[in-house]
Design an enzyme around this catalytic site. Structure first.
Site, PDB file in Angstrom:
ATOM      1  N   MET A 254       1.836   3.947 -10.346  1.00  0.00           N
ATOM      2  CA  MET A 254       3.341   3.972 -10.148  1.00  0.00           C
ATOM      3  C   MET A 254       3.568   4.898 -11.155  1.00  0.00           C
ATOM      4  O   MET A 254       4.787   4.746 -11.531  1.00  0.00           O
ATOM      5  CB  MET A 254       3.896   2.455 -10.188  1.00  0.00           C
ATOM      6  CG  MET A 254       3.711   1.757  -9.286  1.00  0.00           C
ATOM      7  SD  MET A 254       4.359  -0.074  -9.697  1.00  0.00           S
ATOM      8  CE  MET A 254       2.745  -0.912 -10.527  1.00  0.00           C
TER       9      MET A 254
ATOM     10  N   LYS B 131       7.415  -3.047  -0.231  1.00  0.00           N
ATOM     11  CA  LYS B 131       8.212  -2.468  -1.105  1.00  0.00           C
ATOM     12  C   LYS B 131       7.894  -1.220  -1.581  1.00  0.00           C
ATOM     13  O   LYS B 131       6.575  -1.009  -1.725  1.00  0.00           O
ATOM     14  CB  LYS B 131       8.482  -3.210  -2.316  1.00  0.00           C
ATOM     15  CG  LYS B 131       9.129  -4.751  -2.212  1.00  0.00           C
ATOM     16  CD  LYS B 131       9.305  -5.386  -3.360  1.00  0.00           C
ATOM     17  CE  LYS B 131       8.041  -5.950  -3.874  1.00  0.00           C
ATOM     18  NZ  LYS B 131       8.109  -6.972  -4.950  1.00  0.00           N
TER      19      LYS B 131
ATOM     20  N   ASP C 276       2.149  -5.787   2.897  1.00  0.00           N
ATOM     21  CA  ASP C 276       2.695  -4.742   2.124  1.00  0.00           C
ATOM     22  C   ASP C 276       3.025  -3.524   3.017  1.00  0.00           C
ATOM     23  O   ASP C 276       2.412  -3.209   4.074  1.00  0.00           O
ATOM     24  CB  ASP C 276       1.987  -4.391   1.021  1.00  0.00           C
ATOM     25  CG  ASP C 276       2.089  -5.205  -0.076  1.00  0.00           C
ATOM     26  OD1 ASP C 276       2.867  -6.427  -0.141  1.00  0.00           O
ATOM     27  OD2 ASP C 276       1.318  -5.032  -1.326  1.00  0.00           O
TER      28      ASP C 276
END
Ligand SMILES: C[S@@+](CC[C@H](N)C(=O)[O-])C[C@H]1O[C@@H](n2cnc3c(N)ncnc32)[C@H](O)[C@@H]1O
Length: 255
Positions: free
Chosen positions: A172, A62, A41
């Site tokens: 997030m 991402k 990641d």
């Protein structure tokens, strides 16, 4: 070139932990040292990748607002890597089984008949709680914790109702923080409910912000790293600044 006669390798989905290189598990670090290929990641640091100098490394990261590698492509790359290499590591931030789309990757491996194992990691919420020295549960005050996100799949409806647990940890959620605060106030939480925001937990760039639900309604200052928003009465239990041994920004807090 893949050899059609060679049996596929094995894939290890490994939790890299929250960022600090020494917060990966011993098992995870050992497997990294044996890996032929590592798909990692964006949040995985160079220091951690130094555990696998021998491996081919592929960044499939991402990051919000930045160019992303489509999940379908990652799944395919994982399957192809297992057909090419004997030991493949898919290194994911935090714990692979939490907000990491592990389900899709494991499904792709199963469909392709590729053997896999999962190695857990320290999820960001636990690293953030440790960083500020504030337990997420507290006897007599907080008995339940929800890890949640407001981030939804493109075809998924917005989840207006937030979890009804004593302590909430939003992943997030930096950009949605104001909306989260509004919704929690509408759901009956006190405006004085403590909020602690941790950016880059466990890393040298770690930043801590202490505020309350009333001030969270105004939104959060811009962040350059990953951010966790922790909300609940349990967070009032400590002097966050003392433990963290670093400046804690205070947004006009009710207490
Ligand atoms: C796609 S989720 C992956 C979560 C990961 N599987 C885990 O268990 O921590 C990414 C989110 O995790 C949180 N996060 C990950 N690492 C973090 C860190 N070091 N500090 C603060 N938040 C972090 C942020 O909310 C970020 O947007």
């Amino acid at each position: 070139m893949t050899d059609p006669y060679q049996p596929p390798g094995k894939v290890y989905l490994i939790g890299a932990g929250p960022g600090a290189a020494d917060l990966i598990t011993v098992r995870g670090a050992r497997l990294l040292a044996q890996a032929d290929a590592v798909l990692h990641d964006a949040l995985v640091t160079e220091e951690m990748l130094a555990y696998c100098p021998q491996a081919v490394k592929i960044n499939v990261g991402k990051r919000c607002g930045k160019k992303s590698t489509a999940q379908r492509f990652i799944n395919k790359l994982l399957v192809n890597s297992a057909r090419k290499y004997q030991t493949v590591v898919r290194l994911k931030g935090g714990d692979p089984m939490l907000f990491g789309r592990a389900d899709e990757e494991l499904h792709a491996l199963e469909e392709a008949g590729i053997e896999y194992k999962v190695v857990p990691g320290i999820t960001a919420a636990l690293a953030a709680a440790s960083a500020v020295g504030v337990p997420l549960t507290r006897r007599g005050v907080a008995r339940s914790v929800a890890f949640f996100t407001s981030s939804t799949a493109p075809d998924e409806p917005d989840q207006a109702k937030l979890p009804d647990c004593d302590t909430l940890v939003q992943y997030m959620g930096g950009r949605e923080a104001a909306l989260t605060a509004q919704r929690l106030l509408e759901q009956g939480r006190s405006a004085r409910t403590p909020v602690v925001v941790v950016e880059n937990a466990s890393l040298p760039e770690q930043r801590i912000l202490r505020l309350d639900l009333r001030t969270l309604q105004l939104g959060l200052p811009a962040a350059s790293g990953p951010v966790l928003v922790m909300i609940g009465e349990a967070l009032a239990s400590r002097n966050v600044a003392l433990h963290a041994q670093q400046p804690v920004q205070l947004l006009a807090c009710a207490r």
